[in-house]
Design a protein around this motif. Sequence first.
Motif, PDB file in Angstrom:
ATOM      1  N   UNK A 246     -16.472  78.370 -54.628  1.00  0.00           N
ATOM      2  CA  UNK A 246     -15.800  78.491 -53.519  1.00  0.00           C
ATOM      3  C   UNK A 246     -14.967  79.799 -53.448  1.00  0.00           C
ATOM      4  N   UNK A 247     -14.501  80.560 -52.711  1.00  0.00           N
ATOM      5  CA  UNK A 247     -12.677  81.247 -52.847  1.00  0.00           C
ATOM      6  C   UNK A 247     -11.765  81.038 -52.620  1.00  0.00           C
ATOM      7  N   UNK A 248     -10.653  81.640 -53.361  1.00  0.00           N
ATOM      8  CA  UNK A 248      -9.597  80.788 -53.058  1.00  0.00           C
ATOM      9  C   UNK A 248      -8.332  82.061 -52.505  1.00  0.00           C
ATOM     10  N   UNK A 249      -7.846  81.367 -51.751  1.00  0.00           N
ATOM     11  CA  UNK A 249      -6.731  82.081 -51.263  1.00  0.00           C
ATOM     12  C   UNK A 249      -5.190  83.240 -51.812  1.00  0.00           C
ATOM     13  N   UNK A 250      -5.693  84.610 -51.772  1.00  0.00           N
ATOM     14  CA  UNK A 250      -4.354  84.594 -52.556  1.00  0.00           C
ATOM     15  C   UNK A 250      -2.530  84.627 -52.042  1.00  0.00           C
ATOM     16  N   UNK A 251      -2.344  83.716 -52.793  1.00  0.00           N
ATOM     17  CA  UNK A 251      -0.651  83.033 -52.507  1.00  0.00           C
ATOM     18  C   UNK A 251       0.316  83.288 -53.138  1.00  0.00           C
ATOM     19  N   UNK A 252       1.383  83.873 -52.768  1.00  0.00           N
ATOM     20  CA  UNK A 252       2.685  83.720 -53.956  1.00  0.00           C
ATOM     21  C   UNK A 252       2.899  83.043 -54.828  1.00  0.00           C
ATOM     22  N   UNK A 253       2.801  83.033 -56.308  1.00  0.00           N
ATOM     23  CA  UNK A 253       3.180  82.942 -56.973  1.00  0.00           C
ATOM     24  C   UNK A 253       4.809  82.218 -57.202  1.00  0.00           C
ATOM     25  N   UNK A 254       5.331  81.178 -57.150  1.00  0.00           N
ATOM     26  CA  UNK A 254       6.740  80.919 -58.046  1.00  0.00           C
ATOM     27  C   UNK A 254       6.113  80.309 -59.891  1.00  0.00           C
ATOM     28  N   UNK A 255       5.811  79.626 -60.066  1.00  0.00           N
ATOM     29  CA  UNK A 255       5.783  79.300 -61.574  1.00  0.00           C
ATOM     30  C   UNK A 255       3.859  78.741 -61.583  1.00  0.00           C
ATOM     31  N   UNK A 256       2.857  78.790 -62.526  1.00  0.00           N
ATOM     32  CA  UNK A 256       1.587  78.064 -63.241  1.00  0.00           C
ATOM     33  C   UNK A 256       2.240  77.129 -63.153  1.00  0.00           C
ATOM     34  N   UNK A 257       2.689  76.713 -64.026  1.00  0.00           N
ATOM     35  CA  UNK A 257       2.898  75.241 -64.280  1.00  0.00           C
ATOM     36  C   UNK A 257       2.690  73.925 -63.652  1.00  0.00           C
ATOM     37  N   UNK A 258       1.063  73.607 -64.330  1.00  0.00           N
ATOM     38  CA  UNK A 258       0.746  72.520 -63.090  1.00  0.00           C
ATOM     39  C   UNK A 258       0.155  72.561 -62.022  1.00  0.00           C
TER      40      UNK A 258
END
Length: 304
Positions: A246-258
Amino acid sequence: MILSVGDLVTDVLAVLRAPLAQGSDTPATVHVAGGGQAANTAAWLAALGAPVTFVGAVGDDQAGRDRLAELHQAGVRTQVSVRPGASTGSIVVLTHGGERTMISDRGANLLLASSDVDAAIAQGASLLHLSGYTLLDQPSRPTGRYALASARAAGLRTCVDAASAAPLYAVTTELIEDGVTGHPFLDWVRGVDLLLANADEATALAGPGEPADQAQRMSYAIGGDVVVKLGAHGALWAGPAGVVHVTGDPVPIVDATGAGDAFAAGLLAAWAAGAGQHDALLAGCRLGARAVGIVGARPPLPST
């Protein structure tokens, strides 16, 4: 009931506002909160309304009491040993954009007790999810392997998250120097129903190649299914029946932790509820995308 077995720590999270200036100063916003792969997954499961019990160990200190209180507030049940003389684990997390670097003190997580695993299984569950850190840390490895064996004997489905690429490479180097070939982690998890890995972890475990090929090699090695998380590119599920992507939708990244822990929670909640591979992957991707939009490794605690 889903059992999430493994690590609980204090995260000291520094969200950098510029690339790290080694040997100098870097502006950042610093947060202190609960973390740990297994505990984070449990918190995200609870946020979805899934019944979940966290199984782990903390020190007899204020940090341990605070971390357990946070889980209880989040709606997570706990089966936890308090270890006198040990400190609750802690991690310094440096994050900038989509990258994060972790500096870890495993603390009481190394003292996970098999009796807590037994007690949690006895309360009734359908699925046991194990943090790979439990297997990568030598002192807790026997208990991690015991947890998987006990869960299978009790008829539970089992899932393991591969945890982190650097420790996977370190274990390989350590054991190859002792004359052992192949990756031992895949032996430790042989027989699990599902193994989760991100792209870097897949390369550490299966060698270079396309993610689908890596996943199929790992699936053959463990005799179970494998999910590879591909970040903004979605995720894939491989097993004897083939590969689902399945493909993902690009989203703004604030913090990738967790984010990976949230992905695991979304996938596991859907899988435990009877969803097929495609829908379970979608559920994981959606929750992972939600996680990168907030600061910290867990969903906000409910108001009291």
